[in-house]
Design a protein around this motif. Sequence first.
Motif, PDB file in Angstrom:
ATOM      1  N   VAL A  50      55.147   2.712 -27.619  1.00 34.27           N
ATOM      2  CA  VAL A  50      55.830   2.631 -27.310  1.00 34.27           C
ATOM      3  C   VAL A  50      56.079   2.432 -24.936  1.00 34.27           C
ATOM      4  N   LYS A  51      54.624   2.563 -25.082  1.00 32.56           N
ATOM      5  CA  LYS A  51      54.500   1.818 -23.303  1.00 32.56           C
ATOM      6  C   LYS A  51      54.915   0.104 -23.399  1.00 32.56           C
ATOM      7  N   ALA A  52      54.376   0.166 -24.448  1.00 30.54           N
ATOM      8  CA  ALA A  52      54.510  -1.725 -25.156  1.00 30.54           C
ATOM      9  C   ALA A  52      56.235  -2.670 -25.006  1.00 30.54           C
ATOM     10  N   VAL A  53      56.650  -1.550 -25.595  1.00 27.95           N
ATOM     11  CA  VAL A  53      58.640  -1.818 -25.739  1.00 27.95           C
ATOM     12  C   VAL A  53      58.818  -1.816 -24.402  1.00 27.95           C
ATOM     13  N   ALA A  54      58.164  -0.216 -24.346  1.00 32.10           N
ATOM     14  CA  ALA A  54      58.843  -0.352 -22.363  1.00 32.10           C
ATOM     15  C   ALA A  54      58.572  -1.336 -21.695  1.00 32.10           C
ATOM     16  N   LYS A  55      58.016  -1.791 -21.369  1.00 33.64           N
ATOM     17  CA  LYS A  55      57.224  -2.718 -20.601  1.00 33.64           C
ATOM     18  C   LYS A  55      58.815  -3.920 -20.539  1.00 33.64           C
ATOM     19  N   LEU A  56      58.645  -3.990 -21.738  1.00 35.37           N
ATOM     20  CA  LEU A  56      59.294  -5.431 -22.052  1.00 35.37           C
ATOM     21  C   LEU A  56      61.034  -5.423 -21.099  1.00 35.37           C
ATOM     22  N   LEU A  57      60.933  -3.777 -21.901  1.00 28.58           N
ATOM     23  CA  LEU A  57      62.475  -3.742 -21.763  1.00 28.58           C
ATOM     24  C   LEU A  57      62.727  -3.228 -20.056  1.00 28.58           C
ATOM     25  N   GLY A  58      61.979  -2.665 -19.176  1.00 29.65           N
ATOM     26  CA  GLY A  58      62.274  -2.313 -18.431  1.00 29.65           C
ATOM     27  C   GLY A  58      61.038  -2.419 -17.125  1.00 29.65           C
ATOM     28  N   GLY A  59      60.319  -2.888 -17.607  1.00 32.34           N
ATOM     29  CA  GLY A  59      58.908  -3.270 -17.197  1.00 32.34           C
ATOM     30  C   GLY A  59      58.032  -2.503 -16.226  1.00 32.34           C
ATOM     31  N   ASP A  60      57.356  -2.469 -15.448  1.00 37.69           N
ATOM     32  CA  ASP A  60      56.006  -1.553 -14.805  1.00 37.69           C
ATOM     33  C   ASP A  60      56.004  -0.419 -14.805  1.00 37.69           C
ATOM     34  N   GLU A  61      57.769  -0.033 -13.830  1.00 36.81           N
ATOM     35  CA  GLU A  61      59.003   0.658 -13.430  1.00 36.81           C
ATOM     36  C   GLU A  61      59.151   1.565 -14.875  1.00 36.81           C
ATOM     37  N   LEU A  62      59.345   1.160 -15.702  1.00 37.25           N
ATOM     38  CA  LEU A  62      59.522   2.504 -17.018  1.00 37.25           C
ATOM     39  C   LEU A  62      57.886   2.449 -17.456  1.00 37.25           C
ATOM     40  N   THR A  63      57.399   2.163 -17.882  1.00 35.89           N
ATOM     41  CA  THR A  63      55.549   2.195 -18.402  1.00 35.89           C
ATOM     42  C   THR A  63      55.155   3.497 -17.274  1.00 35.89           C
ATOM     43  N   LYS A  64      55.579   3.209 -16.060  1.00 31.04           N
ATOM     44  CA  LYS A  64      55.004   4.467 -15.085  1.00 31.04           C
ATOM     45  C   LYS A  64      55.894   5.861 -15.351  1.00 31.04           C
ATOM     46  N   ASP A  65      57.005   5.475 -15.358  1.00 31.96           N
ATOM     47  CA  ASP A  65      57.848   6.716 -15.680  1.00 31.96           C
ATOM     48  C   ASP A  65      57.308   7.798 -17.379  1.00 31.96           C
ATOM     49  N   ILE A  66      56.808   6.507 -17.667  1.00 27.40           N
ATOM     50  CA  ILE A  66      56.323   7.474 -19.493  1.00 27.40           C
ATOM     51  C   ILE A  66      54.669   7.879 -19.203  1.00 27.40           C
ATOM     52  N   ASP A  67      54.238   7.024 -18.150  1.00 35.89           N
ATOM     53  CA  ASP A  67      52.803   7.933 -17.723  1.00 35.89           C
ATOM     54  C   ASP A  67      53.450   9.544 -17.351  1.00 35.89           C
ATOM     55  N   GLU A  68      54.134   9.091 -16.157  1.00 34.07           N
ATOM     56  CA  GLU A  68      54.397   9.935 -15.055  1.00 34.07           C
ATOM     57  C   GLU A  68      55.207  11.641 -16.262  1.00 34.07           C
ATOM     58  N   THR A  69      56.548  11.158 -16.887  1.00 30.56           N
ATOM     59  CA  THR A  69      56.329  12.717 -17.969  1.00 30.56           C
ATOM     60  C   THR A  69      55.536  12.650 -19.039  1.00 30.56           C
ATOM     61  N   TRP A  70      54.856  12.172 -19.217  1.00 26.89           N
ATOM     62  CA  TRP A  70      54.153  12.118 -20.825  1.00 26.89           C
ATOM     63  C   TRP A  70      53.165  13.548 -19.791  1.00 26.89           C
ATOM     64  N   ALA A  71      51.902  13.220 -18.545  1.00 25.98           N
ATOM     65  CA  ALA A  71      50.889  13.772 -17.728  1.00 25.98           C
ATOM     66  C   ALA A  71      51.906  15.116 -17.139  1.00 25.98           C
ATOM     67  N   GLY A  72      52.716  15.416 -16.478  1.00 27.60           N
ATOM     68  CA  GLY A  72      53.443  15.834 -16.544  1.00 27.60           C
ATOM     69  C   GLY A  72      53.786  17.175 -16.868  1.00 27.60           C
ATOM     70  N   PHE A  73      54.545  16.509 -18.519  1.00 27.84           N
ATOM     71  CA  PHE A  73      54.791  17.912 -19.558  1.00 27.84           C
ATOM     72  C   PHE A  73      53.899  18.205 -19.939  1.00 27.84           C
ATOM     73  N   PHE A  74      53.069  16.895 -20.520  1.00 26.74           N
ATOM     74  CA  PHE A  74      52.102  17.174 -21.985  1.00 26.74           C
ATOM     75  C   PHE A  74      50.832  18.314 -20.885  1.00 26.74           C
ATOM     76  N   GLY A  75      50.261  17.367 -19.651  1.00 29.63           N
ATOM     77  CA  GLY A  75      49.492  17.460 -18.791  1.00 29.63           C
ATOM     78  C   GLY A  75      48.140  16.773 -20.241  1.00 29.63           C
ATOM     79  N   LYS A  76      47.199  18.394 -20.192  1.00 27.84           N
ATOM     80  CA  LYS A  76      45.545  17.535 -20.918  1.00 27.84           C
ATOM     81  C   LYS A  76      45.994  18.262 -22.214  1.00 27.84           C
ATOM     82  N   THR A  77      47.732  19.492 -22.607  1.00 28.16           N
ATOM     83  CA  THR A  77      47.610  19.586 -23.990  1.00 28.16           C
ATOM     84  C   THR A  77      47.230  19.131 -25.080  1.00 28.16           C
ATOM     85  N   ALA A  78      48.314  17.527 -25.065  1.00 27.92           N
ATOM     86  CA  ALA A  78      47.901  16.861 -26.288  1.00 27.92           C
ATOM     87  C   ALA A  78      46.738  16.072 -26.785  1.00 27.92           C
TER      88      ALA A  78
END
Length: 200
Positions: A50-78
């Motif tokens: 998912v992050k590889a596709v995101a980087k192609l479409l939106g660059g590093d900013e979008l991959t950073k958003d995905i990381d922050e969303t994942w960590a902020g929502f799921f935390g250590k649960t996933a």
Amino acid sequence: MVSRIRWLVAVAGFAGFASAAPVPVPDPAKYEPPTATVHTLPGKTLLADVKAVAKLLGGDELTKDIDETWAGFFGKTAAPARPVAGYLYLRENAEQSCGVLVIPTTTEKDALVVLEKMDLRVKAEPGKAGRYKLQPPDDGFPVPLFAQFADGGKLLYISINAKPDVLDKDKLIPVAKLVDPKATQHVTVTAYPDRVPNAL
């Protein structure tokens, strides 16, 4: 941005959609064989794609958003080293058809926090260890949802439109019976037409 991330997840997840070799099915003497099973690749692999596709479409900013969303929502649960899986039962009365989603977690406590972040009201079921009734924020939600923790809190089974006894310990289908270890697609679905009720 959130809707964009969800769109990317959907694109990456289903771009490789295919049916792999049949998955070993449960012993019918112990479990009701499902009409269909589904599983993803391990979460870590899926997220990387998912992050590889995101980087192609939106660059590093979008991959950073995905990381922050994942960590902020799921935390250590996933538990990204394991896949998400599920199974479906089709009934002669189609409205009684139901499914079960199997999600890897780290602990029951952490997973309950995530469920509450999803605006689900969580109510423990009396006399059933690890069993909860889930109520979406919309009180008019048309189907019942129940949750059952298993494997010491490391797995969360969520039933959809089913009576809670489908989550009884002797009825839960082990993940090993749902996942094809040879699968290479992002999402693998295996259907068993001989288990579809004749009325359907």
